[in-house]
Write a protein that holds these residues in place. Structure first.
Motif, short mmCIF file in Angstrom:
data_model
loop_
_atom_site.label_atom_id
_atom_site.label_comp_id
_atom_site.label_asym_id
_atom_site.label_seq_id
_atom_site.Cartn_x
_atom_site.Cartn_y
_atom_site.Cartn_z
N ARG A 10 -3.60 -50.03 -62.09
CA ARG A 10 -3.31 -48.69 -62.59
C ARG A 10 -4.12 -48.46 -63.85
O ARG A 10 -4.15 -49.31 -64.73
N ARG A 11 -4.77 -47.30 -63.93
CA ARG A 11 -5.70 -47.03 -65.02
C ARG A 11 -5.28 -45.80 -65.80
O ARG A 11 -4.59 -44.92 -65.29
N ALA A 12 -5.74 -45.75 -67.05
CA ALA A 12 -5.52 -44.58 -67.90
C ALA A 12 -6.82 -43.85 -68.18
O ALA A 12 -6.80 -42.67 -68.53
N THR A 13 -7.95 -44.53 -68.04
CA THR A 13 -9.25 -43.93 -68.34
C THR A 13 -9.46 -42.65 -67.54
O THR A 13 -9.25 -42.62 -66.32
N LEU A 36 -7.80 -39.77 -67.77
CA LEU A 36 -6.66 -38.87 -67.68
C LEU A 36 -6.69 -37.85 -68.81
O LEU A 36 -7.23 -38.12 -69.89
N PRO A 37 -6.11 -36.66 -68.61
CA PRO A 37 -5.97 -35.70 -69.72
C PRO A 37 -5.15 -36.33 -70.85
O PRO A 37 -4.39 -37.27 -70.64
N GLU A 41 -1.31 -37.14 -70.52
CA GLU A 41 -1.08 -38.15 -69.48
C GLU A 41 -1.65 -39.50 -69.91
O GLU A 41 -1.06 -40.55 -69.64
N PHE A 42 -2.79 -39.45 -70.57
CA PHE A 42 -3.41 -40.69 -71.06
C PHE A 42 -2.48 -41.40 -72.04
O PHE A 42 -2.23 -42.60 -71.93
N ARG A 98 0.53 -42.86 -70.29
CA ARG A 98 0.18 -44.05 -69.50
C ARG A 98 -0.03 -45.27 -70.41
O ARG A 98 0.44 -46.37 -70.12
N ARG A 137 -9.22 -44.22 -76.50
CA ARG A 137 -9.89 -44.02 -75.21
C ARG A 137 -11.05 -45.02 -75.03
O ARG A 137 -11.23 -45.56 -73.94
#
Length: 231
Positions: free
Chosen positions: A115-118, A120-121, A124-125, A128, A154
Motif C-alpha cells: 500500500r502506497r501514499a505517493t 495521493l492528494p 489522503e496522503f 495514509r 512527500r
C-alpha cells in the motif's frame, strides 16, 4: 571507548528528534544525529528523493561526525533502509570502524510496501501516512505547518516506497532488528527478514508499544545497543 550511534530520521523527521534525548543512562552510546536536507537547519536544501543517492551523499560525512572510535548505525522505518545502505558503503571505508547496524520498524530491505501514499492528494496522503505510522503528528494539523512539512514528507515517502536494494549480498556487520509488539505496520516475520541481510550476528528485540514506540522513550533502543555492543 564509547560507541557513536549515528541516527537516521524516519520519514518527515529530523535530527532534532534525537537531539531531544537528554539524561540518558550511563550505558547509553554517544548519540550522533545525522541531519538530512530539507528540514530544520537545512530547510532550504533540496531533500533527497532516492535512498541510494542519499546514502552515496551521506556516507562521506560519517567519519567526520562520529570521530575516531567505533561507529554503529540506527534508523527507524525510512531511516532503517538509509542506515542499511550506509552500512553497505561504510564497510568499505577505511576511515570508519563500523561495528553494528540497528534497524527499527522495518521489514527486510527486499520487502517493498504493497500500500502506497505517493501521488495521493494532500488530505489522503496525510491520512495514509498517519495510518502507516500509527500516530498523528501535531504539526500536520496546523495548516501553515502542514504546507511547510508536506514537501519534505512527500519526498521521504517517495524515497522509501520506491527503494530497491542494488544488491542481495549480505553485510558482514551484525544487525539488531527492533520491532514493537503492537506494530501494525511491520510483522514479527518481516522484522526477522533482516537475519538474511548479514553474515554476522543477528538479534530481534521486541519492545512494548506501537510502530512509533520511540516517541514514548528511547530506552528500548538504548538497552538494545548496550546488549549488542561491547562496553
Amino acid at each position: 571507548m564509547t560507541h557513536a550511534l549515528v541516527c537516521l530520521p524516519f520519514a518527515g523527521g529530523g535530527a532534532g528528534f534525537y537531539r531531544a534525548w537528554k539524561d540518558l543512562p550511563d550505558h547509553a552510546p554517544r548519540i550522533v544525529p545525522l541531519q538530512l536536507p530539507g528540514r530544520e537547519e537545512r530547510f532550504i536544501d533540496e531533500p533527497f528523493h532516492d535512498v541510494l543517492e542519499a546514502a552515496d551523499a551521506l556516507a562521506p560525512q560519517i567519519a567526520g561526525l562520529a570521530g575516531d572510535g567505533p561507529v554503529a548505525l540506527f534508523g527507524h522505518s525510512l531511516g532503517a533502509v538509509l542506515a542499511y545502505e550506509l552500512a553497505r558503503r561504510l564497510e568499505h571505508d577505511p576511515n570508519v570502524a563500523l561495528s553494528h547496524l540497528f534497524v527499527s520498524g522495518s521489514p527486510g530491505p527486499w520487502t517493498g510496501r504493497t500500500r502506497r501514499a505517493t501521488g495521493l492528494p494532500d488530505s489522503e496522503f496525510v491520512a495514509r501516512v498517519q495510518e502507516f505510522a500509527g500516530y498523528e503528528h501535531d504539526a500536520l494539523a496546523d495548516p501553515d505547518m502542514r504546507e511547510l512539512l508536506l514537501p519534505i514528507l512527500r519526498a521521504d515517502v517517495e524515497m522509501h516506497e520506491n527503494y530497491k536494494p542494488v544488491s542481495d549480498e549480505p553485510l558482514r556487520t551484525g544487525i539488531t532488528s527492533l520491532r514493537a509488539t503492537g506494530d501494525r505496520l511491520v510483522t514479527r516475520e518481516q522484522a526477522e527478514e533482516w537475519r538474511s541481510a548479514t553474515t554476522g550476528a543477528f538479534r530481534l528485540v521486541e519492545p512494548d508499544g506501537g510502530h512509533m514506540y520511540l516517541i514514548d522513550s528511547p530506552l528500548p533502543l538504548i538497552d538494545a545497543v548496550a546488549a549488542a555492543l561491547p562496553s
